[in-house]
Write a protein that holds these residues in place. Structure first.
Motif, PDB file in Angstrom:
ATOM      1  N   ILE A  64       0.839  -1.195   0.000  1.00 24.65           N
ATOM      2  CA  ILE A  64       0.000   0.000   0.000  1.00 24.65           C
ATOM      3  C   ILE A  64       0.878   1.252   0.000  1.00 24.65           C
ATOM      4  N   ALA A  65       0.349   2.342  -0.590  1.00 24.91           N
ATOM      5  CA  ALA A  65       1.079   3.614  -0.627  1.00 24.91           C
ATOM      6  C   ALA A  65       0.096   4.745  -0.814  1.00 24.91           C
ATOM      7  N   LEU A  66       0.334   5.870  -0.146  1.00 27.67           N
ATOM      8  CA  LEU A  66      -0.483   7.070  -0.303  1.00 27.67           C
ATOM      9  C   LEU A  66       0.069   7.943  -1.416  1.00 27.67           C
ATOM     10  N   ASP A  67      -0.835   8.563  -2.187  1.00 30.72           N
ATOM     11  CA  ASP A  67      -0.378   9.510  -3.196  1.00 30.72           C
ATOM     12  C   ASP A  67       0.086  10.789  -2.505  1.00 30.72           C
ATOM     13  N   PRO A  68       0.895  11.643  -3.182  1.00 25.01           N
ATOM     14  CA  PRO A  68       1.434  12.854  -2.547  1.00 25.01           C
ATOM     15  C   PRO A  68       0.371  13.802  -2.011  1.00 25.01           C
ATOM     16  N   ASN A  69      -0.817  13.811  -2.612  1.00 23.24           N
ATOM     17  CA  ASN A  69      -1.884  14.693  -2.146  1.00 23.24           C
ATOM     18  C   ASN A  69      -2.616  14.138  -0.931  1.00 23.24           C
ATOM     19  N   GLY A  70      -2.396  12.882  -0.625  1.00 24.81           N
ATOM     20  CA  GLY A  70      -3.033  12.274   0.537  1.00 24.81           C
ATOM     21  C   GLY A  70      -4.502  11.967   0.361  1.00 24.81           C
ATOM     22  N   GLN A  71      -4.987  12.007  -0.873  1.00 25.84           N
ATOM     23  CA  GLN A  71      -6.414  11.773  -1.107  1.00 25.84           C
ATOM     24  C   GLN A  71      -6.726  10.334  -1.482  1.00 25.84           C
ATOM     25  N   LEU A  72      -5.729   9.632  -2.043  1.00 28.74           N
ATOM     26  CA  LEU A  72      -5.948   8.263  -2.475  1.00 28.74           C
ATOM     27  C   LEU A  72      -4.878   7.336  -1.895  1.00 28.74           C
ATOM     28  N   LEU A  73      -5.324   6.176  -1.461  1.00 30.04           N
ATOM     29  CA  LEU A  73      -4.432   5.111  -1.032  1.00 30.04           C
ATOM     30  C   LEU A  73      -4.409   4.090  -2.159  1.00 30.04           C
ATOM     31  N   TYR A  74      -3.215   3.749  -2.629  1.00 26.05           N
ATOM     32  CA  TYR A  74      -3.095   2.787  -3.718  1.00 26.05           C
ATOM     33  C   TYR A  74      -2.698   1.423  -3.158  1.00 26.05           C
ATOM     34  N   ALA A  75      -3.457   0.398  -3.554  1.00 23.59           N
ATOM     35  CA  ALA A  75      -3.193  -0.961  -3.116  1.00 23.59           C
ATOM     36  C   ALA A  75      -2.710  -1.782  -4.295  1.00 23.59           C
ATOM     37  N   LEU A  76      -1.524  -2.382  -4.163  1.00 27.29           N
ATOM     38  CA  LEU A  76      -1.000  -3.263  -5.192  1.00 27.29           C
ATOM     39  C   LEU A  76      -1.487  -4.681  -4.914  1.00 27.29           C
ATOM     40  N   ASN A  77      -2.091  -5.290  -5.925  1.00 29.55           N
ATOM     41  CA  ASN A  77      -2.694  -6.612  -5.765  1.00 29.55           C
ATOM     42  C   ASN A  77      -1.904  -7.631  -6.580  1.00 29.55           C
ATOM     43  N   GLY A  78      -0.961  -8.287  -5.928  1.00 31.28           N
ATOM     44  CA  GLY A  78      -0.099  -9.225  -6.636  1.00 31.28           C
ATOM     45  C   GLY A  78      -0.837 -10.413  -7.203  1.00 31.28           C
ATOM     46  N   GLY A  79      -1.921 -10.815  -6.564  1.00 29.31           N
ATOM     47  CA  GLY A  79      -2.654 -11.984  -7.023  1.00 29.31           C
ATOM     48  C   GLY A  79      -3.482 -11.731  -8.266  1.00 29.31           C
ATOM     49  N   SER A  80      -3.980 -10.493  -8.416  1.00 31.59           N
ATOM     50  CA  SER A  80      -4.843 -10.181  -9.555  1.00 31.59           C
ATOM     51  C   SER A  80      -4.174  -9.263 -10.568  1.00 31.59           C
ATOM     52  N   ASP A  81      -2.894  -8.916 -10.343  1.00 33.40           N
ATOM     53  CA  ASP A  81      -2.126  -8.092 -11.278  1.00 33.40           C
ATOM     54  C   ASP A  81      -2.759  -6.717 -11.492  1.00 33.40           C
ATOM     55  N   THR A  82      -3.275  -6.127 -10.418  1.00 33.44           N
ATOM     56  CA  THR A  82      -3.959  -4.845 -10.515  1.00 33.44           C
ATOM     57  C   THR A  82      -3.478  -3.884  -9.437  1.00 33.44           C
ATOM     58  N   VAL A  83      -3.855  -2.607  -9.620  1.00 36.44           N
ATOM     59  CA  VAL A  83      -3.665  -1.569  -8.610  1.00 36.44           C
ATOM     60  C   VAL A  83      -5.041  -0.975  -8.316  1.00 36.44           C
ATOM     61  N   THR A  84      -5.411  -0.906  -7.048  1.00 33.20           N
ATOM     62  CA  THR A  84      -6.720  -0.390  -6.662  1.00 33.20           C
ATOM     63  C   THR A  84      -6.583   0.933  -5.919  1.00 33.20           C
ATOM     64  N   PRO A  85      -7.078   2.048  -6.479  1.00 34.90           N
ATOM     65  CA  PRO A  85      -7.118   3.307  -5.730  1.00 34.90           C
ATOM     66  C   PRO A  85      -8.247   3.252  -4.697  1.00 34.90           C
TER      67      PRO A  85
END
Length: 260
Positions: A64-85
């Motif tokens: 997981i990682a926060l964007d610089p603006n702090g409005q969105l948390l990005y989740a990396l999903n290794g099992g489904s090959d996706t990124v979820t905001p």
């Protein structure tokens, strides 16, 4: 100790919003699956005022990682090959973005306009326009890219791939030849100074035995390098590249942070 907060098993990561009101912990949902099944990892939002965890969001997360603006948390999903905001204001997961096989790390340009993600299968760097959620043409890296860091201006990217640092020009979306052999690279928040860490030294200069982590002061004037092999922390003057006397801190320091 203030409190112990129950969030799951084998908590591996935590990030805190810019206003400090919410902490997001990445944990396994069950003890039996915490070592093998990434599909059972989820994000627990914690109210920092009450230390109460909320409902788990976006299962199948590996980072997981926060964007610089702090409005969105990005989740990396290794099992489904996706990124979820995930919208921080409501803890609502948006539609996942397909980025390719096994995303491993993420970095943002200074204002958060683009997110850069390394993928292991195939070995690429994928950039996402965070405004329209469009994925740009992947940059072929090859090998097994595991980490990406962007320069303070966002114009250059540095990718760790199979023990080398590969430079990326973000303006033209193109990779260059490997520049040094290293395990990972760290760029400060200001200035243009970077440190690449190998298993035995810090490039361009060796400091201590088995350096493992770096943290910079807010102004970027001093870097502190932890040395696992000799139980020390070495301060480095960024302007001159000179190391000060190592500080003895105890057994095997492997992480470091600096107060604002």
């Amino acid at each position: 100790m203030i409190a112990t907060i129950k969030v799951g098993f084998n908590t591996t990561e935590i990030v805190i919003t810019k206003d400090g009101t919410t902490a997001y912990a990445l944990s396994a949902n069950c003890g039996a699956c915490m070592t093998a099944d990434v599909n059972h990892y989820g994000i627990y939002p914690i109210n920092t005022a009450t230390n109460e965890p909320g409902k788990v969001i976006d299962p199948a997360v590996t980072m997981i990682a926060l964007d610089p603006n702090g409005q969105l948390l990005y989740a990396l999903n290794g099992g489904s090959d996706t990124v979820t905001p995930i919208q921080v204001a409501t803890n609502t997961a948006m539609k996942p973005i397909k980025v390719g096989g096994s995303p491993t790390s993420i970095a943002f340009t200074p204002k958060g306009r683009f997110a850069y993600i390394t993928t292991a299968s195939p070995g690429t760097v994928v950039s996402i326009n965070t405004g329209n959620r469009k994925v740009r043409t992947p940059i072929k890296i090859g090998g097994d890219p595991t980490e990406i860091t962007l320069s303070p201006s966002g114009e250059l990217g540095f990718v760790i791939d199979s023990g080398h640092v590969i430079q990326i020009d973000t303006a033209v979306n193109r990779s260059e030849k490997p520049i040094v052999a290293a395990d990972y690279v760290v760029i400060p928040h200001s200035g243009g100074f970077g440190l690449a860490l190998t298993t035995s030294s810090v490039i361009p200069l060796p400091f201590g035995s088995s350096p493992d982590a770096v943290a910079f002061t807010p102004g970027g004037t001093t870097a502190y390098v932890t040395n696992v092999g000799d139980d020390t922390v070495t301060p480095i003057d960024v302007a001159t590249g000179q190391a000060e006397a190592p500080i003895k801190v105890g057994p095997a320091p492997d992480a470091i942070a600096v107060t604002p």
